[in-house]
Design a protein around this motif. Structure first.
Motif, mmCIF file in Angstrom:
data_model
loop_
_atom_site.group_PDB
_atom_site.id
_atom_site.type_symbol
_atom_site.label_atom_id
_atom_site.label_comp_id
_atom_site.label_asym_id
_atom_site.label_seq_id
_atom_site.Cartn_x
_atom_site.Cartn_y
_atom_site.Cartn_z
ATOM 1 N N PRO A 108 40.054 52.943 40.147
ATOM 2 C CA PRO A 108 40.674 53.791 39.120
ATOM 3 C C PRO A 108 41.382 52.951 38.064
ATOM 4 O O PRO A 108 41.993 51.944 38.383
ATOM 5 C CB PRO A 108 41.693 54.628 39.921
ATOM 6 N N LEU A 164 44.901 51.554 38.179
ATOM 7 C CA LEU A 164 45.158 50.367 38.994
ATOM 8 C C LEU A 164 44.816 49.092 38.226
ATOM 9 O O LEU A 164 45.511 48.087 38.336
ATOM 10 C CB LEU A 164 44.305 50.454 40.267
ATOM 11 N N TYR A 165 43.733 49.145 37.444
ATOM 12 C CA TYR A 165 43.228 47.913 36.824
ATOM 13 C C TYR A 165 43.694 47.699 35.378
ATOM 14 O O TYR A 165 43.762 46.557 34.927
ATOM 15 C CB TYR A 165 41.697 47.858 36.942
ATOM 16 N N ILE A 209 53.894 48.255 41.537
ATOM 17 C CA ILE A 209 53.794 47.774 42.918
ATOM 18 C C ILE A 209 52.322 47.611 43.295
ATOM 19 O O ILE A 209 51.882 46.557 43.755
ATOM 20 C CB ILE A 209 54.480 48.753 43.907
ATOM 21 N N LEU A 210 51.546 48.685 43.062
ATOM 22 C CA LEU A 210 50.174 48.709 43.561
ATOM 23 C C LEU A 210 49.255 47.781 42.758
ATOM 24 O O LEU A 210 48.398 47.095 43.334
ATOM 25 C CB LEU A 210 49.657 50.153 43.541
ATOM 26 N N VAL A 257 47.151 44.442 44.198
ATOM 27 C CA VAL A 257 45.723 44.168 44.023
ATOM 28 C C VAL A 257 45.520 42.840 43.277
ATOM 29 O O VAL A 257 44.529 42.133 43.499
ATOM 30 C CB VAL A 257 45.011 45.390 43.388
ATOM 31 N N VAL A 264 45.417 40.177 45.851
ATOM 32 C CA VAL A 264 44.096 40.159 46.495
ATOM 33 C C VAL A 264 43.077 39.449 45.593
ATOM 34 O O VAL A 264 42.273 38.638 46.058
ATOM 35 C CB VAL A 264 43.621 41.606 46.797
ATOM 36 N N ASP A 305 40.650 36.165 46.016
ATOM 37 C CA ASP A 305 39.217 36.265 45.765
ATOM 38 C C ASP A 305 38.720 35.137 44.853
ATOM 39 O O ASP A 305 37.618 34.628 45.015
ATOM 40 C CB ASP A 305 38.924 37.624 45.118
ATOM 41 N N HIS A 323 54.561 49.539 51.592
ATOM 42 C CA HIS A 323 54.472 49.806 50.152
ATOM 43 C C HIS A 323 54.163 51.284 49.868
ATOM 44 O O HIS A 323 54.734 51.867 48.941
ATOM 45 C CB HIS A 323 53.440 48.882 49.500
ATOM 46 N N ASN A 341 39.146 40.761 51.344
ATOM 47 C CA ASN A 341 39.553 41.032 49.957
ATOM 48 C C ASN A 341 38.987 42.356 49.465
ATOM 49 O O ASN A 341 39.693 43.157 48.842
ATOM 50 C CB ASN A 341 39.068 39.922 49.021
ATOM 51 N N ALA A 344 40.820 45.118 51.198
ATOM 52 C CA ALA A 344 42.206 45.253 50.735
ATOM 53 C C ALA A 344 42.251 45.882 49.336
ATOM 54 O O ALA A 344 43.079 46.763 49.068
ATOM 55 C CB ALA A 344 42.900 43.890 50.720
ATOM 56 N N ALA A 345 41.354 45.453 48.446
ATOM 57 C CA ALA A 345 41.310 46.051 47.106
ATOM 58 C C ALA A 345 40.939 47.532 47.229
ATOM 59 O O ALA A 345 41.505 48.394 46.537
ATOM 60 C CB ALA A 345 40.318 45.307 46.219
ATOM 61 N N CYS A 393 43.918 49.633 48.218
ATOM 62 C CA CYS A 393 44.783 49.865 47.043
ATOM 63 C C CYS A 393 44.177 50.921 46.122
ATOM 64 O O CYS A 393 44.885 51.792 45.595
ATOM 65 C CB CYS A 393 45.000 48.566 46.258
ATOM 66 N N GLU A 394 42.871 50.844 45.919
ATOM 67 C CA GLU A 394 42.197 51.850 45.077
ATOM 68 C C GLU A 394 42.362 53.248 45.679
ATOM 69 O O GLU A 394 42.619 54.223 44.962
ATOM 70 C CB GLU A 394 40.703 51.513 44.922
ATOM 71 N N GLN A 416 44.779 54.344 47.616
ATOM 72 C CA GLN A 416 46.162 54.799 47.444
ATOM 73 C C GLN A 416 46.383 55.283 46.000
ATOM 74 O O GLN A 416 47.034 56.297 45.769
ATOM 75 C CB GLN A 416 47.134 53.659 47.790
ATOM 76 N N GLN A 417 45.817 54.545 45.029
ATOM 77 C CA GLN A 417 45.969 54.955 43.631
ATOM 78 C C GLN A 417 45.278 56.298 43.394
ATOM 79 O O GLN A 417 45.825 57.185 42.728
ATOM 80 C CB GLN A 417 45.387 53.885 42.706
ATOM 81 N N LEU A 418 44.068 56.469 43.943
ATOM 82 C CA LEU A 418 43.353 57.740 43.785
ATOM 83 C C LEU A 418 44.158 58.879 44.410
ATOM 84 O O LEU A 418 44.277 59.962 43.831
ATOM 85 C CB LEU A 418 41.964 57.664 44.448
ATOM 86 N N MET A 462 47.361 59.073 44.732
ATOM 87 C CA MET A 462 48.475 59.403 43.833
ATOM 88 C C MET A 462 47.967 60.152 42.598
ATOM 89 O O MET A 462 48.599 61.102 42.143
ATOM 90 C CB MET A 462 49.243 58.132 43.437
#
Lengths: 324, 324
Positions: free
Chosen positions: A25, A28-29, A105-106, A110, A113, A117, B79, B134, B137-138, B141-142, B144-146, B148
């Motif tokens: 999403p 996030l980026y 935070i989020l 990432v 991470v 990578d 987190h 990696n 983990a990414a 995070c994605e 969790q963002q979705l 939210m």
């Protein structure tokens, strides 16, 4: 900076611009693209490539690994800015201000991470590299925690302060140089010497930063001169002054530190006058030069061509001489 | 759970208790010891060891790597709890409640670093393991963002919801199983099948969680039955109901979703009555079983002894049948 260094910085910036951290999403980026686009001197990846070039001639093959330390550094800025409640970073809104704390935070998570990578395609020494990166990353977190702890203490002794700046700032410079050496498969001795050189120079830089805040030339210094005095920041100068002040100087320092409302110019002037009476500028310079000298003696022991040693030394001197 | 599984969980807990994450500054490391001591089923490291045991007989040699996924999982909880403003975790104060948000951010950061550190002594496949970790983990995070993002949307379609729970919950289960396979140097095919199995089972679990919130037995279910309905949480049940409701049902649902003040029992009763009229329980069960079946068909394709396949299947069935 020499033309050679500028070329490397251009290579770093070009690869950073091309970099795709991820797309969905976008909440996030987008913050990652934002913070990475705010610029900066890119000193850490430059140190990776300069160290690599001491041993090998193809730095363009390890740019991704060099960028890992820049992404990691920016991750720490994003999270530190939340913790410090900082509104601005490089003159622009911080991530938690532009979006919100949860996003910062989020996105920061990432970024960490992604830093791992970017190390993965290291041409050699992957296990050692990740091991050392972990130690460095944990150290940076420890330094940030110590820095926050110090805010609640009346004072901190010199060795505790030096340890905090070593962890918060210097170990990442040391790791950057060592990373370049490990990527180039240098000897273990040279890799360690470069690490120690980076840590010493890093501590020296931070002491210089503390010094410039009070004794810098406003025209050259990027920030407000005296900002640390205004905010009661526990710098080397203040801690040393608290340690060495006589009874009367201590009383005056405590008075200015305790004022809730004050005239900023008057406070900076008064505290600087106390510093001058104690001789804080010379003391700080001596401590700073101790670390720079220590770093340069590590550099002398490196098993590399004299021309390369001279070039790295010139770059360190350029960094040391900058006034901002 | 079989005796064999209990032994592995005991091994995991013993090693977790012995683990030294770091000591100074204690403000950074105390929260890590705290969150790791709150317990939990240790399902993820158990999956690592169970997958490893499909191929090799010495799971005690890879416990540290198995613990990496548990430390990572707990980092995400620390987190996420900040972001969700959650006061409790496993019935105890969350880290940001017991300390503060800054401590929770920074301790979480260092937990992620420690998770990477625990992977490092992998006996094989380090690059692939860190690469997959990696990606996982990414993905988390994605997810969790979705999750939210979904809070601010009126509704979300089924595929977007499944994708969110896949990322937020299921990929870590898949990675845990694949990690065990990679540590044991299984074939790539078996490692992928185990990953797919874990992801499908993980999606099924989450759908079952959604279902139990409304149709679970209060005596067996750990949480308040109807909690998701009370908080308007966008579960599979609610999203499916919003999709399939007729005009009258939609109006009723919107009425209950829009109430600021309400009687909790009445709201749960009313929404469940609408779910019943639409047939949401059967629809959710069908979707859940689709994922479980898909997972079990991956399991059938694994190139392992029948006895081991049966044992892993029994464990998955045990997890599936639990009512809490």
């Amino acid at each position: 900076m020499t033309e050679n260094h500028l070329e490397l910085v251009q290579l770093i910036n070009k690869r950073l611009e091309e970099r795709n951290y991820g797309s969905e999403p976008k909440e996030l980026y987008d913050p990652i693209r934002y913070i990475m686009s705010l610029g900066g001197k890119r000193m850490r990846p430059l140190l990776v490539l300069l160290a690599y070039k001491l041993f090998k001639d193809d730095p363009e093959t390890v740019v991704d690994q060099a960028l890992a330390v820049e992404v990691f550094h920016n991750f720490t800025l994003v999270h530190d800015d939340i913790m410090d409640n900082a509104p601005l970073r490089r003159g622009k809104a911080t991530v938690h201000e532009k979006w919100d704390a949860n996003t910062a935070i989020l996105s920061g998570d990432v970024m960490m991470v992604k830093a791992y990578d970017m190390l993965l395609d290291a041409p050699a020494n992957l296990k050692q590299i990740v091991h050392d990166f972990n130690a460095c990353a944990a150290g940076v977190c420890e330094g940030q925690q110590l820095d926050m702890n110090f805010e609640t203490l009346a004072t901190v002794d010199e060795s505790a302060y030096i340890n905090m700046i070593r962890l918060k700032t210097a170990v990442l410079l040391g790791f950057s140089l060592k990373l370049g050496a490990m990527l180039a498969q240098s000897s273990k001795e040279d890799a360690e010497l470069l690490y120690d050189f980076g840590v010493s120079i890093g501590i020296g830089f931070q002491l210089k930063d503390d010094l410039l805040d009070v004794y810098g030339d406003q025209a050259k210094f990027g920030k407000q001169v005296g900002g640390d005095i205004i905010s009661n920041k526990k710098t080397f100068l203040l801690l040393k002054a608290l340690e060495l002040a006589n009874e009367d100087q201590k009383k005056q320092l405590d008075y200015w530190l305790g004022l809730e409302k004050f005239d900023a110019v008057a406070k900076v002037e008064a505290v600087r006058t106390i510093y001058d009476a104690i001789g804080i500028e010379a003391l700080t310079k001596a401590k700073m030069n101790e670390y720079f000298d220590h770093g340069f003696s590590d550099l002398e022991q490196l098993d590399i061509e004299e021309e390369k040693r001279a070039s790295l030394k010139r770059f360190a001197e350029y960094l040391i001489d900058r006034e901002h």
